[in-house]
Design a protein around this motif. Structure first.
Motif, PDB file in Angstrom:
ATOM      1  N   PRO A   8       0.838  -1.197   0.000  1.00 34.73           N
ATOM      2  CA  PRO A   8       0.000   0.000   0.000  1.00 34.73           C
ATOM      3  C   PRO A   8       0.875   1.250   0.000  1.00 34.73           C
ATOM      4  O   PRO A   8       2.030   1.197   0.430  1.00 34.73           O
ATOM      5  N   ARG A   9       0.341   2.347  -0.478  1.00 35.40           N
ATOM      6  CA  ARG A   9       1.125   3.583  -0.482  1.00 35.40           C
ATOM      7  C   ARG A   9       0.227   4.784  -0.223  1.00 35.40           C
ATOM      8  O   ARG A   9      -0.929   4.802  -0.635  1.00 35.40           O
ATOM      9  N   ILE A  10       0.790   5.753   0.448  1.00 32.21           N
ATOM     10  CA  ILE A  10       0.094   7.017   0.659  1.00 32.21           C
ATOM     11  C   ILE A  10       0.289   7.848  -0.598  1.00 32.21           C
ATOM     12  O   ILE A  10       1.414   8.034  -1.050  1.00 32.21           O
ATOM     13  N   THR A  11      -0.812   8.302  -1.168  1.00 34.01           N
ATOM     14  CA  THR A  11      -0.749   9.021  -2.433  1.00 34.01           C
ATOM     15  C   THR A  11      -0.850  10.529  -2.261  1.00 34.01           C
ATOM     16  O   THR A  11      -0.381  11.270  -3.110  1.00 34.01           O
ATOM     17  N   MET A  12      -1.465  10.986  -1.164  1.00 31.78           N
ATOM     18  CA  MET A  12      -1.607  12.430  -0.989  1.00 31.78           C
ATOM     19  C   MET A  12      -1.916  12.783   0.459  1.00 31.78           C
ATOM     20  O   MET A  12      -2.607  12.048   1.156  1.00 31.78           O
ATOM     21  N   LEU A  13      -1.386  13.919   0.871  1.00 33.93           N
ATOM     22  CA  LEU A  13      -1.692  14.501   2.173  1.00 33.93           C
ATOM     23  C   LEU A  13      -2.174  15.910   1.887  1.00 33.93           C
ATOM     24  O   LEU A  13      -1.421  16.721   1.346  1.00 33.93           O
ATOM     25  N   ARG A  14      -3.449  16.176   2.189  1.00 34.52           N
ATOM     26  CA  ARG A  14      -4.019  17.509   1.929  1.00 34.52           C
ATOM     27  C   ARG A  14      -4.153  18.259   3.237  1.00 34.52           C
ATOM     28  O   ARG A  14      -4.668  17.730   4.210  1.00 34.52           O
ATOM     29  N   MET A  15      -3.698  19.512   3.201  1.00 31.69           N
ATOM     30  CA  MET A  15      -3.784  20.337   4.399  1.00 31.69           C
ATOM     31  C   MET A  15      -3.965  21.793   3.989  1.00 31.69           C
ATOM     32  O   MET A  15      -3.800  22.125   2.816  1.00 31.69           O
ATOM     33  N   PRO A  16      -4.313  22.663   4.938  1.00 26.63           N
ATOM     34  CA  PRO A  16      -4.485  24.074   4.589  1.00 26.63           C
ATOM     35  C   PRO A  16      -3.207  24.658   3.998  1.00 26.63           C
ATOM     36  O   PRO A  16      -2.105  24.279   4.389  1.00 26.63           O
ATOM     37  N   ALA A  17      -3.367  25.566   3.047  1.00 29.42           N
ATOM     38  CA  ALA A  17      -2.211  26.204   2.412  1.00 29.42           C
ATOM     39  C   ALA A  17      -1.511  27.156   3.373  1.00 29.42           C
ATOM     40  O   ALA A  17      -0.312  27.395   3.263  1.00 29.42           O
ATOM     41  N   GLU A  18      -2.264  27.699   4.309  1.00 30.35           N
ATOM     42  CA  GLU A  18      -1.696  28.632   5.281  1.00 30.35           C
ATOM     43  C   GLU A  18      -1.752  28.031   6.671  1.00 30.35           C
ATOM     44  O   GLU A  18      -2.581  27.170   6.954  1.00 30.35           O
ATOM     45  N   TRP A  22       3.455  21.179   8.757  1.00 28.97           N
ATOM     46  CA  TRP A  22       2.684  22.429   8.670  1.00 28.97           C
ATOM     47  C   TRP A  22       3.445  23.443   7.837  1.00 28.97           C
ATOM     48  O   TRP A  22       4.670  23.469   7.855  1.00 28.97           O
ATOM     49  N   PRO A  23       2.722  24.319   7.112  1.00 26.08           N
ATOM     50  CA  PRO A  23       3.408  25.371   6.349  1.00 26.08           C
ATOM     51  C   PRO A  23       4.179  26.279   7.301  1.00 26.08           C
ATOM     52  O   PRO A  23       3.779  26.458   8.452  1.00 26.08           O
ATOM     53  N   SER A  24       5.267  26.836   6.813  1.00 21.54           N
ATOM     54  CA  SER A  24       6.037  27.759   7.640  1.00 21.54           C
ATOM     55  C   SER A  24       5.235  29.026   7.871  1.00 21.54           C
ATOM     56  O   SER A  24       4.565  29.503   6.958  1.00 21.54           O
ATOM     57  N   PRO A  25       5.295  29.565   9.084  1.00 24.14           N
ATOM     58  CA  PRO A  25       4.572  30.812   9.324  1.00 24.14           C
ATOM     59  C   PRO A  25       5.148  31.924   8.458  1.00 24.14           C
ATOM     60  O   PRO A  25       6.346  31.957   8.183  1.00 24.14           O
ATOM     61  N   ALA A  26       4.281  32.811   8.037  1.00 21.95           N
ATOM     62  CA  ALA A  26       4.737  33.941   7.218  1.00 21.95           C
ATOM     63  C   ALA A  26       5.694  34.790   8.049  1.00 21.95           C
ATOM     64  O   ALA A  26       5.481  34.992   9.235  1.00 21.95           O
ATOM     65  N   LEU A  27       6.732  35.253   7.413  1.00 23.87           N
ATOM     66  CA  LEU A  27       7.703  36.076   8.135  1.00 23.87           C
ATOM     67  C   LEU A  27       7.128  37.471   8.341  1.00 23.87           C
ATOM     68  O   LEU A  27       6.789  38.154   7.388  1.00 23.87           O
ATOM     69  N   GLY A  28       7.005  37.834   9.590  1.00 26.68           N
ATOM     70  CA  GLY A  28       6.470  39.148   9.911  1.00 26.68           C
ATOM     71  C   GLY A  28       7.622  40.126  10.117  1.00 26.68           C
ATOM     72  O   GLY A  28       8.789  39.766   9.949  1.00 26.68           O
ATOM     73  N   PRO A  29       7.298  41.347  10.484  1.00 26.89           N
ATOM     74  CA  PRO A  29       8.357  42.319  10.746  1.00 26.89           C
ATOM     75  C   PRO A  29       9.213  41.888  11.934  1.00 26.89           C
ATOM     76  O   PRO A  29       8.709  41.299  12.871  1.00 26.89           O
ATOM     77  N   VAL A  30      10.475  42.152  11.856  1.00 30.42           N
ATOM     78  CA  VAL A  30      11.377  41.783  12.940  1.00 30.42           C
ATOM     79  C   VAL A  30      11.208  42.777  14.070  1.00 30.42           C
ATOM     80  O   VAL A  30      11.317  43.983  13.869  1.00 30.42           O
ATOM     81  N   THR A  31      10.907  42.259  15.264  1.00 34.50           N
ATOM     82  CA  THR A  31      10.657  43.145  16.397  1.00 34.50           C
ATOM     83  C   THR A  31      11.807  43.102  17.405  1.00 34.50           C
ATOM     84  O   THR A  31      11.871  43.942  18.268  1.00 34.50           O
ATOM     85  N   GLU A  32      12.670  42.103  17.273  1.00 32.16           N
ATOM     86  CA  GLU A  32      13.780  42.013  18.220  1.00 32.16           C
ATOM     87  C   GLU A  32      14.910  42.932  17.776  1.00 32.16           C
ATOM     88  O   GLU A  32      15.172  43.101  16.603  1.00 32.16           O
ATOM     89  N   LEU A  77       1.503  22.511  16.248  1.00 33.82           N
ATOM     90  CA  LEU A  77       2.570  22.773  15.274  1.00 33.82           C
ATOM     91  C   LEU A  77       3.826  21.977  15.600  1.00 33.82           C
ATOM     92  O   LEU A  77       4.618  21.676  14.718  1.00 33.82           O
ATOM     93  N   HIS A  78       4.018  21.658  16.868  1.00 26.55           N
ATOM     94  CA  HIS A  78       5.225  20.971  17.311  1.00 26.55           C
ATOM     95  C   HIS A  78       4.942  19.506  17.651  1.00 26.55           C
ATOM     96  O   HIS A  78       5.738  18.872  18.327  1.00 26.55           O
ATOM     97  N   THR A  79       3.798  19.011  17.183  1.00 25.10           N
ATOM     98  CA  THR A  79       3.398  17.632  17.430  1.00 25.10           C
ATOM     99  C   THR A  79       3.578  16.837  16.146  1.00 25.10           C
ATOM    100  O   THR A  79       3.300  17.325  15.060  1.00 25.10           O
ATOM    101  N   ASN A  80       4.040  15.600  16.276  1.00 25.52           N
ATOM    102  CA  ASN A  80       4.276  14.750  15.120  1.00 25.52           C
ATOM    103  C   ASN A  80       3.008  13.958  14.794  1.00 25.52           C
ATOM    104  O   ASN A  80       2.686  12.991  15.473  1.00 25.52           O
ATOM    105  N   THR A 102      -9.096  20.696   9.130  1.00 22.35           N
ATOM    106  CA  THR A 102      -9.148  19.301   8.697  1.00 22.35           C
ATOM    107  C   THR A 102      -7.977  19.018   7.771  1.00 22.35           C
ATOM    108  O   THR A 102      -7.686  19.799   6.870  1.00 22.35           O
ATOM    109  N   VAL A 103      -7.297  17.905   8.013  1.00 23.71           N
ATOM    110  CA  VAL A 103      -6.204  17.428   7.174  1.00 23.71           C
ATOM    111  C   VAL A 103      -6.648  16.073   6.624  1.00 23.71           C
ATOM    112  O   VAL A 103      -7.256  15.283   7.341  1.00 23.71           O
TER     113      VAL A 103
END
Length: 125
Positions: free
Chosen positions: A6-16, A109-119, A88-91, A25-26
């Motif tokens: 058997p094989r996994i053919t697709m994993l669908r998840m939110p784009a953002e 999970w998709p990488s979070p969008a890079l926001g303005p640097v505040t540090e 986000l940090h769960t496998n 839902t995934v």
């Protein structure tokens, strides 16, 4: 011709990246030549999702099957009733298993969008 594992053919998840509190839902899709002997399920950090979330905050949907030639396409959703940043940090892993073999696919999970640097840097000013 030998039967294929058997094989996994697709994993669908939110784009953002989901926002905290959102319902998400995934979907996992797989194919198998031995549908009556094939399991499709989700794991969380190596454990069954239902055992970690008896309250149903994260739960699997029912397996849906659809014939595709000599194979059967299987589909199973993973539902988050209220998304939490700790997810986000769960496998989360989709697993398809039959006597012919096993295939897995980890949820990335998709990488979070890079926001303005505040540090501020520690450099001299």
């Amino acid at each position: 011709m030998a039967l294929q594992p058997p094989r996994i053919t697709m994993l669908r998840m939110p784009a953002e990246l989901p926002r905290p509190g959102e319902s998400v839902t995934v979907s996992c899709e797989a194919s198998s030549e031995l549908p009556e002997l094939t399991l499709l399920y989700w794991l969380e950090n190596g454990f069954f999702v239902e055992s970690l979330h008896p309250d149903g905050t994260v739960r699997e949907g029912t397996v849906q099957e659809e014939p595709q030639g000599s194979e059967l396409a299987l589909h199973r959703d993973l539902h988050f009733s209220s998304f939490d940043s700790r997810h986000l940090h769960t496998n989360f892993t989709c697993v398809v298993l039959s006597p012919l073999g096993v295939d897995t696919r980890e949820l990335q999970w998709p990488s979070p969008a890079l926001g303005p640097v505040t540090e501020r840097s520690g450099g001299l000013g």
